[in-house]
Structures are given as C-alpha cells and as structure tokens.
Design a protein around this motif. Structure first.
Motif, PDB file in Angstrom:
ATOM      1  N   ASN A 571       0.961  -1.225   0.048  1.00  0.00           N
ATOM      2  CA  ASN A 571      -0.202  -0.048  -0.002  1.00  0.00           C
ATOM      3  C   ASN A 571       0.886   1.207  -0.068  1.00  0.00           C
ATOM      4  O   ASN A 571       0.406   2.377  -0.344  1.00  0.00           O
ATOM      5  CB  ASN A 571      -0.865   0.129   1.096  1.00  0.00           C
ATOM      6  CG  ASN A 571      -2.036  -0.675   0.872  1.00  0.00           C
ATOM      7  OD1 ASN A 571      -2.990  -0.264   0.177  1.00  0.00           O
ATOM      8  ND2 ASN A 571      -2.324  -1.782   1.680  1.00  0.00           N
ATOM      9  N   ASN A 572       2.266   0.979   0.469  1.00  0.00           N
ATOM     10  CA  ASN A 572       3.044   2.275   0.604  1.00  0.00           C
ATOM     11  C   ASN A 572       3.414   2.931  -0.639  1.00  0.00           C
ATOM     12  O   ASN A 572       3.648   4.045  -0.857  1.00  0.00           O
ATOM     13  CB  ASN A 572       4.048   2.019   1.682  1.00  0.00           C
ATOM     14  CG  ASN A 572       3.541   2.063   3.173  1.00  0.00           C
ATOM     15  OD1 ASN A 572       2.549   2.642   3.474  1.00  0.00           O
ATOM     16  ND2 ASN A 572       4.246   0.946   3.744  1.00  0.00           N
ATOM     17  N   THR A 573       3.906   1.962  -1.566  1.00  0.00           N
ATOM     18  CA  THR A 573       4.555   2.305  -2.822  1.00  0.00           C
ATOM     19  C   THR A 573       3.599   1.713  -3.885  1.00  0.00           C
ATOM     20  O   THR A 573       4.037   2.228  -5.144  1.00  0.00           O
ATOM     21  CB  THR A 573       5.770   1.397  -2.869  1.00  0.00           C
ATOM     22  OG1 THR A 573       5.263  -0.348  -3.017  1.00  0.00           O
ATOM     23  CG2 THR A 573       6.758   1.351  -1.808  1.00  0.00           C
ATOM     24  N   ASN A 574       2.434   1.263  -3.785  1.00  0.00           N
ATOM     25  CA  ASN A 574       1.513   0.834  -4.891  1.00  0.00           C
ATOM     26  C   ASN A 574       2.011  -0.250  -5.573  1.00  0.00           C
ATOM     27  O   ASN A 574       1.692  -0.357  -6.785  1.00  0.00           O
ATOM     28  CB  ASN A 574       0.959   2.176  -5.808  1.00  0.00           C
ATOM     29  CG  ASN A 574       0.124   3.237  -4.912  1.00  0.00           C
ATOM     30  OD1 ASN A 574      -0.372   2.729  -3.907  1.00  0.00           O
ATOM     31  ND2 ASN A 574      -0.057   4.305  -5.313  1.00  0.00           N
ATOM     32  N   GLN A 575       3.063  -0.892  -5.212  1.00  0.00           N
ATOM     33  CA  GLN A 575       3.872  -2.012  -6.041  1.00  0.00           C
ATOM     34  C   GLN A 575       2.872  -3.461  -5.837  1.00  0.00           C
ATOM     35  O   GLN A 575       2.866  -3.799  -4.904  1.00  0.00           O
ATOM     36  CB  GLN A 575       5.189  -2.295  -5.880  1.00  0.00           C
ATOM     37  CG  GLN A 575       5.768  -3.279  -6.527  1.00  0.00           C
ATOM     38  CD  GLN A 575       7.256  -3.221  -6.572  1.00  0.00           C
ATOM     39  OE1 GLN A 575       7.875  -2.299  -7.042  1.00  0.00           O
ATOM     40  NE2 GLN A 575       7.853  -4.229  -6.006  1.00  0.00           N
ATOM     41  N   LEU A 576       2.617  -3.873  -6.884  1.00  0.00           N
ATOM     42  CA  LEU A 576       1.793  -5.281  -7.084  1.00  0.00           C
ATOM     43  C   LEU A 576       2.947  -6.327  -7.656  1.00  0.00           C
ATOM     44  O   LEU A 576       3.419  -5.998  -8.564  1.00  0.00           O
ATOM     45  CB  LEU A 576       0.596  -5.324  -8.073  1.00  0.00           C
ATOM     46  CG  LEU A 576      -0.097  -6.397  -8.035  1.00  0.00           C
ATOM     47  CD1 LEU A 576      -1.009  -6.307  -6.828  1.00  0.00           C
ATOM     48  CD2 LEU A 576      -1.232  -6.406  -9.474  1.00  0.00           C
ATOM     49  N   THR A 577       3.008  -7.242  -7.090  1.00  0.00           N
ATOM     50  CA  THR A 577       4.204  -8.272  -7.345  1.00  0.00           C
ATOM     51  C   THR A 577       3.306  -9.801  -7.441  1.00  0.00           C
ATOM     52  O   THR A 577       2.393 -10.089  -6.764  1.00  0.00           O
ATOM     53  CB  THR A 577       4.985  -8.476  -6.104  1.00  0.00           C
ATOM     54  OG1 THR A 577       5.750  -7.159  -5.986  1.00  0.00           O
ATOM     55  CG2 THR A 577       6.050  -9.568  -6.467  1.00  0.00           C
ATOM     56  N   SER A 639      10.880 -20.032 -12.611  1.00  0.00           N
ATOM     57  CA  SER A 639       9.409 -19.248 -12.206  1.00  0.00           C
ATOM     58  C   SER A 639       9.809 -17.942 -12.680  1.00  0.00           C
ATOM     59  O   SER A 639      10.878 -17.355 -13.057  1.00  0.00           O
ATOM     60  CB  SER A 639       9.120 -19.505 -10.912  1.00  0.00           C
ATOM     61  OG  SER A 639       9.844 -19.044  -9.990  1.00  0.00           O
ATOM     62  N   ALA A 640       8.780 -17.086 -12.630  1.00  0.00           N
ATOM     63  CA  ALA A 640       8.867 -15.688 -13.104  1.00  0.00           C
ATOM     64  C   ALA A 640       8.066 -14.880 -11.831  1.00  0.00           C
ATOM     65  O   ALA A 640       7.199 -15.040 -11.098  1.00  0.00           O
ATOM     66  CB  ALA A 640       8.082 -15.484 -14.533  1.00  0.00           C
ATOM     67  N   THR A 641       8.590 -13.565 -11.821  1.00  0.00           N
ATOM     68  CA  THR A 641       8.193 -12.483 -11.091  1.00  0.00           C
ATOM     69  C   THR A 641       8.017 -11.110 -11.784  1.00  0.00           C
ATOM     70  O   THR A 641       8.762 -10.904 -12.132  1.00  0.00           O
ATOM     71  CB  THR A 641       9.071 -12.016  -9.986  1.00  0.00           C
ATOM     72  OG1 THR A 641       9.339 -13.241  -8.977  1.00  0.00           O
ATOM     73  CG2 THR A 641       8.657 -11.072  -8.877  1.00  0.00           C
ATOM     74  N   SER A 642       6.637 -10.821 -11.578  1.00  0.00           N
ATOM     75  CA  SER A 642       6.204  -9.536 -12.493  1.00  0.00           C
ATOM     76  C   SER A 642       5.738  -8.581 -11.626  1.00  0.00           C
ATOM     77  O   SER A 642       5.031  -9.080 -10.455  1.00  0.00           O
ATOM     78  CB  SER A 642       5.033  -9.944 -13.463  1.00  0.00           C
ATOM     79  OG  SER A 642       5.414 -10.941 -14.259  1.00  0.00           O
ATOM     80  N   THR A 643       6.160  -7.575 -11.809  1.00  0.00           N
ATOM     81  CA  THR A 643       5.754  -6.340 -10.937  1.00  0.00           C
ATOM     82  C   THR A 643       5.268  -5.181 -11.738  1.00  0.00           C
ATOM     83  O   THR A 643       5.510  -4.876 -12.680  1.00  0.00           O
ATOM     84  CB  THR A 643       7.109  -5.640 -10.299  1.00  0.00           C
ATOM     85  OG1 THR A 643       8.024  -5.058 -11.260  1.00  0.00           O
ATOM     86  CG2 THR A 643       7.706  -6.708  -9.387  1.00  0.00           C
ATOM     87  N   LEU A 644       4.351  -4.408 -10.908  1.00  0.00           N
ATOM     88  CA  LEU A 644       3.755  -3.146 -11.449  1.00  0.00           C
ATOM     89  C   LEU A 644       3.575  -2.144 -10.652  1.00  0.00           C
ATOM     90  O   LEU A 644       2.963  -2.536  -9.339  1.00  0.00           O
ATOM     91  CB  LEU A 644       2.609  -3.813 -12.341  1.00  0.00           C
ATOM     92  CG  LEU A 644       1.758  -2.191 -12.822  1.00  0.00           C
ATOM     93  CD1 LEU A 644       2.464  -1.682 -14.193  1.00  0.00           C
ATOM     94  CD2 LEU A 644       0.028  -2.857 -13.177  1.00  0.00           C
ATOM     95  N   THR A 645       3.627  -0.976 -10.596  1.00  0.00           N
ATOM     96  CA  THR A 645       3.567   0.100  -9.841  1.00  0.00           C
ATOM     97  C   THR A 645       2.044   0.634 -10.173  1.00  0.00           C
ATOM     98  O   THR A 645       2.173   1.353 -11.311  1.00  0.00           O
ATOM     99  CB  THR A 645       4.483   1.087  -9.685  1.00  0.00           C
ATOM    100  OG1 THR A 645       5.759   0.598  -9.219  1.00  0.00           O
ATOM    101  CG2 THR A 645       3.845   2.514  -8.631  1.00  0.00           C
ATOM    102  N   LEU A 646       1.135   0.453  -9.567  1.00  0.00           N
ATOM    103  CA  LEU A 646      -0.265   0.783  -9.898  1.00  0.00           C
ATOM    104  C   LEU A 646      -0.366   2.403  -9.828  1.00  0.00           C
ATOM    105  O   LEU A 646       0.029   3.038  -9.116  1.00  0.00           O
ATOM    106  CB  LEU A 646      -1.261   0.131  -8.999  1.00  0.00           C
ATOM    107  CG  LEU A 646      -1.287  -1.216  -8.714  1.00  0.00           C
ATOM    108  CD1 LEU A 646      -2.496  -1.746  -7.795  1.00  0.00           C
ATOM    109  CD2 LEU A 646      -1.471  -1.914 -10.121  1.00  0.00           C
ATOM    110  N   ASP A 647      -0.920   2.759 -10.772  1.00  0.00           N
ATOM    111  CA  ASP A 647      -1.104   4.387 -11.061  1.00  0.00           C
ATOM    112  C   ASP A 647      -1.980   5.038  -9.884  1.00  0.00           C
ATOM    113  O   ASP A 647      -3.383   4.647  -9.757  1.00  0.00           O
ATOM    114  CB  ASP A 647      -2.045   4.574 -12.727  1.00  0.00           C
ATOM    115  CG  ASP A 647      -1.980   5.725 -12.793  1.00  0.00           C
ATOM    116  OD1 ASP A 647      -2.203   6.872 -12.043  1.00  0.00           O
ATOM    117  OD2 ASP A 647      -1.501   6.273 -14.169  1.00  0.00           O
ATOM    118  N   SER A 648      -1.409   5.689  -9.181  1.00  0.00           N
ATOM    119  CA  SER A 648      -2.368   6.519  -8.045  1.00  0.00           C
ATOM    120  C   SER A 648      -3.751   7.107  -8.728  1.00  0.00           C
ATOM    121  O   SER A 648      -4.651   7.183  -7.859  1.00  0.00           O
ATOM    122  CB  SER A 648      -1.353   7.363  -7.157  1.00  0.00           C
ATOM    123  OG  SER A 648      -0.781   8.159  -8.037  1.00  0.00           O
ATOM    124  N   ALA A 649      -3.419   7.883  -9.753  1.00  0.00           N
ATOM    125  CA  ALA A 649      -4.639   8.798 -10.319  1.00  0.00           C
ATOM    126  C   ALA A 649      -5.740   7.681 -10.502  1.00  0.00           C
ATOM    127  O   ALA A 649      -6.729   7.788 -10.361  1.00  0.00           O
ATOM    128  CB  ALA A 649      -3.876   9.427 -11.451  1.00  0.00           C
TER     129      ALA A 649
END
Length: 882
Positions: A571-577, A639-649
């Motif tokens: 929740n602090n960085t909006n990063q989804l892993t 295996s794989a790790t995918s990350t995305l910083t969710l757009d706060s707007a």
C-alpha cells in the motif's frame, strides 16, 4: 474530476422533446397549425415561468441548485428558420411570461434565449403535435423549460455554437434525431393548452467560484418490468421462447411399411404427445401455398416420407412423397395410417423417414413458424451407422439439432432406438446432387449431396469457429463417432480430401515436395501408407488440430498450464508483485529454456510467449476500466516474478478496490508435433485471478459466460496472436475482459461497446463492421442465452450496483478510417448494453433503425453523449447516487 461535474451535466436534464396537442376554441376541426383548412389561423402559446432559489428540475432523473436570476429578457425563436416569435421580461423574482405566435406547423422547435448578467443563456425544445392535433380544451399541461449554461451547451451542440436556427439542409426530423441522440427525452401529454414554466439561472456564483451542482441519476429501472416474473419479457422468457421453438411435445414411430398393388404405399405409425398416446388426429397439421422462395405459388404439404436404399457401401435416394392430413387415417388408438403414391419397391437394405410439421408456411426447403413436429425412421435390413457423433453437433448447435426447422438428427426407429443422422442421409446421399451447388472438385458442376460432402463443404464455406483439421470434433470415438476409422486406410481417399480442401492437387500439387500434378485419380494410400508419404493420421496429427493437441490427442491445455502462485501488494509504494510459472504435467518449467517451449518472456512481442496483465476494477465492481502490462523477470528456478506500480490517479479516480491479474500469451512448441513445423503456437489456457488490494484476498471473477461452453464451439480458442493486436489470449473469456472493458467504445461496430458482452453479441448476431460484412451464420438463435451463459440467471438484467455503465461507439464511420466507427458515442447503462447490444446488433444487421430502442433505454436509464460528459464523470455520477 469534480470540476468536470460542474462543466458537464446530463443533456436530458434540461432538454426535452415534448409531444403536445395544441388548439383553441375557434378551431375548425382541421389539424392545428397546418396549412389548408384552418392552417392560416393564428395560434398562440402562453409561456410563463418562475425562478426560485432551488429551481428544481422536473426531470425524474435529476435536480440542480441554481442561482436566482437577475432582471433580463427572454427571446423565443422558431429554431427552424430563426424567426423571432416573442419576448418576455424576467422579473426580479426570476419569473417571465410571454405570448408567442405558434409556428405554422405541427412540428416545430423553439429556442429560448435569456439575457442574463451580460451573457446569453439558451434552451432548445422540440414539439410535435402530429399525434394529437385536434382542438382539445379543458386541460393544461406544464413543461419545465430550464435555461442555464448547461442547456446552452446543448443548444450549441445541436444548432452549432452561436446559431439560432437549424443549419442549412437540416430538417425537423434530422435535428430531432440529433437531439434525441444527445439525450432528449420524449414526453406525451393529453391537453388543449400549454403552459411552459421557465427557469433562468447559472451554475456559478459571483466572482466565478464554482457552486455545487447536485446531479442525481437513479440508474436504470429495467428491473421494474423486465425482471423474471415481470410484466414484459425477461431473460428467462427469451430462453423459454427459444426452447419452445426447438422442442416438440410429439414423438412418432413407424410401425410398418407395406407396398400395395394399386401403386400406393401404406405407412402405419404411432404418435404420442408428452408420452401419452395421441388420438385427437392430425387434421390441424395442414399445408398451403408457398408465398416466397424458389417455388412460390406451388402447394406445400405438412408430411413427407423419404425412402433410401443402401447398396454396395453407398446410399441412394429412391424417392419421396408429400401429402396432407387427407391422406392419413386416424385409427383412434394412437396409431395412424398414411396411404400415398407410388408403390415403393422394397430393397434388402433401406430406410424410410417420416417428417411432419404443424407449421405456418414453407419456403426453400424449410418449414416456417413451426409449432410442433414429428420424426421417425424405419430400417429394413442392415444399414450401418453414420461415422459421426451427435455430441459433436451438439457442441455448437446445442441439443436437438433441428434442420429445416422440423428435422431432428436423432430420429427413433421401429424398435425405439435412436438412429443418429438417418434423418439427414435420407436426402443427403449419393442418389442426388446438392441443391446448394456443392462443387467439391471445382469443375463447375454440383456434386453429390452426400452427408459427408454437404457437411464438410458447408462448414468449410464460412467462419467455422475452429480448425476443420480437428476431426475429433465430429468424429470422436468416445462420443459414438469414428475417429479411428476416418484417419485409417479406408478414408485415405482423394474424394474424401476434396470435401474439405477442394481439388488441392490442382491448386497446390506442383508445390508439394513431390509434384502431384494430374494425380487426382491415383490411389492415395499406395503412397500415403507411411512408406513414401505420410499417412492421413500423420498429416492430420491423428485427427487433432496441431495448435490444440499433440498427436496422441492430449490437449495442450491439459499438458501445459500457467499458474499464478502468489500475489502481494504494498500500500505504501502501490507496487503489485505477482509470482507465477508454467507447468508441464505438474512439473515447473524453466521459462528461460526455449528448447521445448518458447515462452518469449524477454521480448514480449506477444507473437509467442507469456506476459502478465493487470486490470483495474472500477468502483468496487468486477469490471476492468484500465489495464497495464507488468515487467517480468525469470527467477533462478525458472519461475517468474512480475511487478507493476499501480497508477495512483487511476486508483483514486475509479475508486479501485481490486485488480484482475492474468497470465496471457500464446507460447510455441519447438521440435514440432506430428508433421508441423517448429514454432507451432499452442493453446495454453490463459489464467486470471481477482485480487482485493485492501484485504489481500482473492475473489470470484463473476464471469457470466462459461469457458466450457465457449470451448464447445471454439476448442480452446486462440485469439489476437498475430498482426496489429499482439496481445494473445487463449480460451478464457475472463482474460478478454482486460481489453474488452466497458470504458471503451467498439471501433469495429456502430453503437456498441468494447465490453465483452456488447462485442460478442454484435459479432455472433452478425452485425457488420463499418464498410464490412458480419459473421456468416451463427448456428443458433441468439435467444438461446444459455448456449454461452453459465445459466439463465447469468443472462438476467445486470446488477445496477456491481455492473458499470458502458461507452458505446457512434453511428457513423470515422472520417480517417471508414471501416471504424467514430468514438463520438454515448455512455449508457449496463442493461442497455448487456441486453441492448443484442437487439441493436439485430436491428443494424437487418438495416433497421435503432432510435426507438435507444430512446427506450435512455428514458428508462441514461444516455450521455461522450462529447458532453466523459465516461469517468458519468459513471462516478451514477454510482454516487446508487
């Protein structure tokens, strides 16, 4: 976002199409305000109004807080020609009254202009007296005319900014259509005199500080009438109507066939209705004269008997007879005797097929408006089963495949046994040529109407929903077919090849590894026994589509699987892993090792490979409103790790509580399978999960359609794996929801959304793309909702809380791309799309007008022009007041 709510307001709040009847006591009985009798009379409309501090609109969908008007003047124009009809002063309390001369027509539009604080505010209203033109007195109808900056925007949109009359060349009808498409709502009154209440105000206070505008849309009210058990049709009613059109209460069995010496034949058969002997007779099953089609003007009959012989491995049609109930004797014990010409010559092996239809017409070999039907078959001697599976037909056509509207593929014989396809091969056999110009070898002549020729040719001639090389679809051994038989020596015959491929030797023979030119009459199996050339089974991967299964018939979707192992959100960085992998028979594969499977996770061209998409679910719903691709790295274990910083707007504006995570893409198999080349793309099913950002819990996707039902036609459909789309997905309708979401219009179709329900309804209903054609033929009625939906409840009216409204495309082509619809469309409710998309598609594909349907969905919901208010603001506004 909130500023946009001050800038935009639903057009329908302030603009009204008002159907009225207007007259005076001196009317001579002619149509009010028309030329001719009484047409030159001076008609007047009394216009009066008041403005208070609340200025509430009379619209049932909205209300607004307006600043009280300052003194000024209202001028009323005939909007069709710009003629000034009258003026009125605005009093200190905001009221105004004017007597204006009615335009000399029963259809007119009035433009109200108010001089207010040094600026001009407008309202445009349409009037149609044609439905009630008489001299009606005694009642007074009141219609609110609200004049403010929002109604000004509407007037400028319809007339053009700064104009006070219709543009050159426009008519009342064309401008009314534009007005209604912009959200105008029709009202109907029964009255003689009209009183218009005027309200003048502005949405900003002194100094230009925005003041709150309370826009209140109640959403759609479809459930009031269309819910199950409601006063008009629901989804369940649609389904019941379809079921009734396909089902019959009657069954029949042929008990005996006797040729007579007087050149007649007698067929005795029994009839039951709902399982009970039917003794009431068949006199109501009558024929008539064909009103259309190739035999128009000729008689048609409700009953037909066809007899077919089987000799030396081939079926031959010997003859048929048609007749009416006058040729049938009711034995009053549930049995009937039909006697007709000629006397049938009995053969050692043959079949008789009886069909009867209680119908309302007949044309082009089809019974029309069928209420009931009977089918029965009588088998003499030994006649082999057809080498196909009813289950294969049912996959696309549903249970009880009904041809010619009255012929089932599963007739019952004299012993009560089902004889699949014996009804079909009664006519579709080698004894006659096809009616449909089935030219298998391309020589310009129609070939045999055999069942094999007809079915293969027909399915190859349109957008068949999977590869014809997937022989198992119709010939499954497990489902009573004959896959083993059709891929062995007996079927390695050039005539069989041509039924799917045409004369491929003539087309491609010189390009084969060994030149086949002129070899049409060769013994194919002489070479294609594996000694010189590959066998039929090798060529056709054992009867399975290369992309869908390996050569032993194991589907790739069962052998190789994607799997989402873990989802975490900060929740602090909006990063989804997202941690995920690909597994073969349960064992983790190394995504970086392309020696066997190419997952292409580095390039992400989406031609082959795998990737992770994340969809933002708007407003607590299960609808994606925006999506983005995550960045992927391969872990040491493969295996794989995918990350995305969710757009706060996006998270804020769409009040996102959850996301949809998916592994998509179409990997390839290296080393080949069967006789295919390296790099064959294979159907590894896309996987999705819905994830709550606040709780970290997964939740149901709420998908209204069934993957299994899609597969029954499409067999693990691979879509968008090449070309401009480059975002391949496989066999999971939930994976389609990333891009096919309600926030985007459908560029390929007029008046449709890219939302999955709208898009699929348009495609399967046969709606053509702009400047293009639609799907050739959907194998069912679109009224059969459960063919795709999980059950009938999933096809019911959308939930007004959980389902978002949608963005529909415009009704004209884009100026820069004539094969695409303009994006200048409307935002409307979820039911107007889920249900309306089917009905709009039907209307458009049949060149019918959609205005009444759109008016209905708008009047009972909302239709907001995208040029007036953007999607986000409309949906925010609706959901604020749900």
């Amino acid at each position: 976002m909130w500023k946009n709510l001050f800038k935009y307001l639903l057009i329908a709040m302030f603009a009204s199409f008002i159907a009225i009847g207007c007259g005076d006591d001196d009317d001579d009985g002619g149509p009010s305000g028309t030329s001719g009798a009484g047409g030159d009379q001076v008609k007047t409309i009394s216009v009066s109004g008041t403005v208070d501090s609340t200025g509430a609109s009379t619209s049932s969908l909205s209300s607004a807080t307006l600043q009280q008007a300052e003194p000024g003047q209202v001028v009323v124009y005939n909007a069709q020609d710009g003629t000034e009809l009258g003026t009125a002063d605005i009093d200190d309390d905001g009221s105004f009254t004017a007597d204006i001369t009615k335009p000399n027509s029963n259809q007119f539009a009035l433009l109200f202009e108010a001089n207010y604080n040094g600026s001009t505010l407008k309202n445009l209203s349409f009037f149609d007296l044609t439905s009630n033109p008489g001299n009606l007195v005694g009642n007074i109808a009141k219609a609110n005319i609200m004049i403010d900056s929002y109604s000004t925007g509407i007037a400028d949109y319809v007339l053009g900014e700064g104009n006070n009359k219709f543009p050159e060349g426009e008519t009342f009808a064309s401008m009314k259509t534009k007005f209604e498409n912009a959200g105008g709502v029709a009202f109907s009154f029964d009255f003689g005199n009209l009183e218009l209440t005027g309200q003048v105000g502005e949405d900003v206070a002194g100094g230009g500080t925005p003041q709150p505008v309370n826009v209140s849309f109640t959403g759609e009210s479809c459930g009031t009438c269309h819910a199950n058990g409601g006063v008009v049709q629901s989804a369940a009613d649609h389904q019941a109507h379809y079921d009734a059109s396909e089902d019959t209460q009657f069954e029949a069995q042929i008990l005996d066939v006797t040729p007579n010496s007087d050149n007649t034949t007698t067929v005795t058969f029994s009839v039951t209705k709902n399982g009970e002997s039917f003794t009431a007779g068949l006199d109501e099953w009558t024929g008539g004269i064909q009103q259309s089609g190739e035999a128009a003007g000729e008689p048609w009959y409700p009953f037909e008997v066809v007899w077919t012989g089987y000799d030396n491995g081939s079926f031959t049609r010997y003859g048929d007879a048609t007749f009416g109930p006058d040729k049938i004797t009711n034995n009053v014990d549930g049995t009937y005797t039909a006697t007709f010409e000629p006397s049938v010559e009995m053969k050692t092996n043959m079949t008789f097929f009886l069909v009867g239809a209680k119908a309302g017409g007949y044309a082009n070999h089809d019974w029309l408006r069928v209420e009931e039907y009977i089918n029965a078959v009588y088998v003499e001697g030994e006649v082999p089963a057809v080498d196909a599976s009813v289950e294969g037909c049912n996959g696309c056509h549903m249970e009880n495949v009904l041809k010619h509207n009255a012929i089932s593929v599963t007739p019952i014989d004299q012993n009560g046994d089902v004889r699949p396809f014996f009804s079909c091969q009664s006519c579709h056999n080698n004894g006659r040529n096809a009616f449909h110009d089935v030219d298998i070898d391309g020589d310009g002549n129609s070939d045999s109407a055999s069942l094999k020729n007809t079915v293969h040719w027909w399915h190859a001639g349109f957008d068949y929903p999977q590869s014809l090389s997937n022989c198992v679809k119709c010939h499954s051994d497990e489902a009573g077919g004959s896959l083993t038989k059709v891929v062995e020596e007996a079927f390695t015959d050039y005539d069989n090849c041509q039924t799917c491929h045409g004369d491929l030797v003539n087309k491609y023979g010189s390009h084969f590894d060994l030149d086949h030119t002129g070899w049409q009459d060769k013994d194919c199996y002489g070479c294609h026994d594996g000694s010189i050339g590959p066998t039929f089974a090798e060529i056709h991967n054992g009867g399975y589509s290369f992309e869908k299964a390996d050569s032993d018939g194991t589907p790739w979707s069962e052998k190789v699987k994607f799997q989402i192992d873990d989802i975490q959100y900060d929740n602090n960085t909006n990063q989804l892993t997202v941690t995920w992998g690909a597994y073969e028979n349960g064992a983790l594969l190394d995504l970086s090792d392309n020696s066997t499977y190419d997952f292409d996770t580095d390039d992400l061209t989406n031609e082959t490979g795998a990737y992770v998409l994340v969809g933002y679910l708007g407003f607590g719903s299960k609808d994606v409103v925006e999506d983005a691709m995550a960045e992927t790295t391969i872990n040491a274990d493969g295996s794989a790790t995918s990350t995305l910083t969710l757009d706060s707007a996006i998270l804020s504006e769409y009040q996102v509580e959850g996301v949809k995570v998916g592994i998509l893409g179409v990997p390839a198999v290296n080393g080949g399978t069967g006789d295919d080349e390296d790099g064959t793309k294979i159907a590894v099913t896309s996987v999705t999960k819905n994830y709550n950002l606040e709780t970290g819990a997964e939740f149901d996707t709420g998908l209204a359609v069934s993957k299994a039902k899609c597969d029954s036609c499409h067999n693990e459909l691979i879509i968008h794996d090449s070309g401009s789309h480059r975002h391949g997905a496989v066999a999971n309708p939930d994976a389609c929801m990333f891009c096919h979401n309600p926030a985007s219009p459908a560029g390929h179709y007029y008046e449709q959304s890219r939302a999955l329900d709208s898009y699929l309804h348009a495609y399967h209903e046969g709606q053509g793309a702009p400047a293009g054609e639609g799907m050739h033929e959907y194998p069912l009625s679109m009224g059969n909702c459960v063919k795709c939906h999980t059950d009938i409840s999933a096809a019911d009216i959308p939930n007004q809380i959980d389902d978002l409204g949608v963005y529909l495309s415009g009704s004209k082509p884009r100026p820069d791309r004539q094969n695409r619809a303009t994006e200048n469309g409307v935002i409307t409710g979820p039911a107007a799309v889920a249900c309306g998309s089917c009905h709009r598609a039907y209307a458009i594909s049949h060149d019918r007008d959609t205005s009444s349907l759109n008016a209905h969905t708008g009047q009972n919901g909302y239709r907001v022009p995208s040029e007036t208010m953007p999607y986000l603001d409309v949906i925010t506004n609706v959901l604020m007041n749900r």
